[in-house]
Design a protein around this motif. Structure first.
Motif, PDB file in Angstrom:
ATOM      1  N   THR A   1       0.882  -1.405   0.090  1.00  0.00           N
ATOM      2  CA  THR A   1       0.070  -0.098  -0.218  1.00  0.00           C
ATOM      3  C   THR A   1       0.838   1.331   0.126  1.00  0.00           C
ATOM      4  O   THR A   1       0.749   2.221  -0.422  1.00  0.00           O
ATOM      5  N   HIS A   2       1.930   1.193   0.842  1.00  0.00           N
ATOM      6  CA  HIS A   2       2.797   2.267   0.741  1.00  0.00           C
ATOM      7  C   HIS A   2       3.427   2.585  -0.734  1.00  0.00           C
ATOM      8  O   HIS A   2       3.438   3.745  -1.468  1.00  0.00           O
ATOM      9  N   ALA A   3       3.969   1.579  -1.475  1.00  0.00           N
ATOM     10  CA  ALA A   3       4.355   1.573  -2.661  1.00  0.00           C
ATOM     11  C   ALA A   3       3.352   2.198  -3.783  1.00  0.00           C
ATOM     12  O   ALA A   3       3.717   2.989  -4.636  1.00  0.00           O
ATOM     13  N   ALA A   4       2.093   1.733  -3.616  1.00  0.00           N
ATOM     14  CA  ALA A   4       0.909   2.262  -4.399  1.00  0.00           C
ATOM     15  C   ALA A   4       0.534   3.650  -3.953  1.00  0.00           C
ATOM     16  O   ALA A   4       0.025   4.273  -4.625  1.00  0.00           O
ATOM     17  N   GLY A   5       0.841   4.167  -2.822  1.00  0.00           N
ATOM     18  CA  GLY A   5       0.201   5.181  -2.410  1.00  0.00           C
ATOM     19  C   GLY A   5      -1.310   5.316  -2.327  1.00  0.00           C
ATOM     20  O   GLY A   5      -1.929   6.489  -2.102  1.00  0.00           O
ATOM     21  N   SER A   6      -1.969   4.004  -2.019  1.00  0.00           N
ATOM     22  CA  SER A   6      -3.247   3.948  -2.088  1.00  0.00           C
ATOM     23  C   SER A   6      -3.652   2.491  -1.570  1.00  0.00           C
ATOM     24  O   SER A   6      -2.836   1.692  -1.541  1.00  0.00           O
ATOM     25  N   GLY A   7      -4.821   2.179  -1.153  1.00  0.00           N
ATOM     26  CA  GLY A   7      -5.261   1.007  -0.826  1.00  0.00           C
ATOM     27  C   GLY A   7      -5.962   0.847   0.570  1.00  0.00           C
ATOM     28  O   GLY A   7      -6.195   2.030   1.086  1.00  0.00           O
ATOM     29  N   HIS A   8      -6.046  -0.322   0.851  1.00  0.00           N
ATOM     30  CA  HIS A   8      -6.790  -0.643   2.226  1.00  0.00           C
ATOM     31  C   HIS A   8      -6.218  -1.445   2.955  1.00  0.00           C
ATOM     32  O   HIS A   8      -6.293  -2.706   3.265  1.00  0.00           O
ATOM     33  N   PRO A   9      -5.043  -0.638   3.989  1.00  0.00           N
ATOM     34  CA  PRO A   9      -4.347  -1.364   5.089  1.00  0.00           C
ATOM     35  C   PRO A   9      -5.091  -1.848   6.144  1.00  0.00           C
ATOM     36  O   PRO A   9      -4.936  -3.024   6.746  1.00  0.00           O
ATOM     37  N   GLY A  10      -6.241  -1.103   6.688  1.00  0.00           N
ATOM     38  CA  GLY A  10      -6.634  -1.484   7.873  1.00  0.00           C
ATOM     39  C   GLY A  10      -7.532  -2.772   7.963  1.00  0.00           C
ATOM     40  O   GLY A  10      -7.250  -3.612   8.726  1.00  0.00           O
ATOM     41  N   GLY A  11      -8.338  -2.823   7.029  1.00  0.00           N
ATOM     42  CA  GLY A  11      -9.235  -4.117   6.818  1.00  0.00           C
ATOM     43  C   GLY A  11      -8.372  -5.373   6.123  1.00  0.00           C
ATOM     44  O   GLY A  11      -8.869  -6.595   6.340  1.00  0.00           O
ATOM     45  N   SER A  12      -7.365  -4.880   5.634  1.00  0.00           N
ATOM     46  CA  SER A  12      -6.502  -6.019   5.326  1.00  0.00           C
ATOM     47  C   SER A  12      -5.800  -6.866   6.373  1.00  0.00           C
ATOM     48  O   SER A  12      -5.548  -8.022   6.877  1.00  0.00           O
ATOM     49  N   LEU A  13      -5.278  -5.864   7.401  1.00  0.00           N
ATOM     50  CA  LEU A  13      -4.186  -6.256   8.506  1.00  0.00           C
ATOM     51  C   LEU A  13      -5.455  -7.002   9.581  1.00  0.00           C
ATOM     52  O   LEU A  13      -4.778  -7.893  10.162  1.00  0.00           O
ATOM     53  N   SER A  14      -6.627  -6.662   9.524  1.00  0.00           N
ATOM     54  CA  SER A  14      -7.484  -7.361  10.530  1.00  0.00           C
ATOM     55  C   SER A  14      -7.758  -8.666  10.236  1.00  0.00           C
ATOM     56  O   SER A  14      -8.202  -9.472  10.822  1.00  0.00           O
ATOM     57  N   ALA A  15      -7.638  -8.925   8.823  1.00  0.00           N
ATOM     58  CA  ALA A  15      -7.992 -10.381   8.270  1.00  0.00           C
ATOM     59  C   ALA A  15      -6.861 -11.388   8.089  1.00  0.00           C
ATOM     60  O   ALA A  15      -6.922 -12.232   7.743  1.00  0.00           O
ATOM     61  N   VAL A  16      -5.723 -10.850   8.639  1.00  0.00           N
ATOM     62  CA  VAL A  16      -4.434 -11.751   8.374  1.00  0.00           C
ATOM     63  C   VAL A  16      -4.473 -12.991   8.666  1.00  0.00           C
ATOM     64  O   VAL A  16      -4.337 -14.135   8.332  1.00  0.00           O
ATOM     65  N   GLU A  17      -4.946 -13.002  10.122  1.00  0.00           N
ATOM     66  CA  GLU A  17      -5.173 -14.744  10.562  1.00  0.00           C
ATOM     67  C   GLU A  17      -6.056 -15.204  10.285  1.00  0.00           C
ATOM     68  O   GLU A  17      -5.808 -16.518   9.920  1.00  0.00           O
TER      69      GLU A  17
END
Length: 274
Positions: A20-36
């Protein structure tokens, strides 16, 4: 349980943040919550073969909350479906890693998604197809808790119970936060477990970051007959990065260089708890 899952979860979190950093956009919050949830499915539960991504007997996965594509792309890459070297091309022109999954772009994708509310209906269709064709595969569908405000979710819930689709497992990433506020403030969805039970589903409510609890829940779902299973996974938006946790602002914002460095350092320091 796969003993490597804690290490894999840290890797997926690094991938999500760096993509998401490289893209400068995206959805980190709901991706991190679903990792496990995703790590348990792809590395411990689902019957899948990266060298045969179209095997007709493979288990299916539907990312109904398609904006969480970074966690799915990271899992597919680390599972061997494609080279992880392309992960930093997320959302770039010409990249197969589109902002929402597009099934013809990458191996291992069973559904194009992004229009919220549709995934569970698609999962039902796949499950009915498996029954008609006499195939053994199961279908897993990850929903967002904001997404279940959509009426089509409940039409699909009624359908799955009516047809006794015990080869369907819905997982709700119940992190309590959506694009611009809490689900409780915007459109309350609780009590989710009671709602699914009232529609005729078998329901399990668990800690969505507890790997052992997830593995057990998926095992129970696989041995439940005559009705579909809903796993209500209680999670934390932005899990693993303290300044992102529980913050709606990180639903769809990429970290800058300093935020990325701080987040990666925290994930490394947090170890298995990240």
């Amino acid at each position: 349980m796969n003993a490597d899952l804690p290490v894999l979860c840290r890797q997926l979190r690094r991938d999500i943040l760096e993509m998401t950093h490289a893209a400068g956009s995206g959805h980190p919050g709901g991706s991190l919550s679903a990792v496990e949830i995703i790590a348990t499915l792809y590395f411990d539960v689902m019957r899948i073969w990266p060298d045969r991504p179209d095997d007709p007997n493979r288990d299916r996965f539907i990312l109904s909350k398609g904006h969480a594509a970074p966690v799915l792309y990271a899992a597919l890459a680390r599972r061997g479906y494609f080279d992880p070297a392309i992960l930093p091309t997320l959302r770039q022109l010409g990249s197969p890693l589109q902002g929402h999954p597009h099934m013809s772009s990458l191996p291992g994708l069973d559904c194009s998604s992004g229009s919220l509310g549709q995934g569970l209906s698609i999962a039902n269709g796949l499950a009915l197809a498996a029954r008609r064709q006499g195939r053994p595969y199961r279908t897993y569908c990850l929903l967002g808790d904001g997404e279940v405000q959509e009426g089509q979710i409940w039409e699909a819930a009624m359908t799955a119970a009516h047809f006794k689709l015990d080869n369907v497992c819905a997982i709700v990433d119940n992190n309590g936060v959506q694009l611009d506020g809490t689900t409780a403030d915007i459109m309350g969805v609780e009590p989710l477990g009671d709602k699914f039970r009232s529609f005729g589903w078998h329901v399990l409510v668990i800690d969505g970051h507890d790997l052992a609890a997830l593995e057990l829940a998926f095992r129970i779902a696989g041995t439940t007959h005559g009705r579909p299973t809903a796993i209500i996974a209680q999670t934390v938006k932005g899990k693993g990065v303290s300044f992102m946790e529980g913050q709606c602002g990180w639903h769809g914002k990429a970290p800058n260089a300093q935020e990325l460095a701080d987040a990666l350092a925290e994930i490394e320091k947090g170890g298995a708890d990240a």
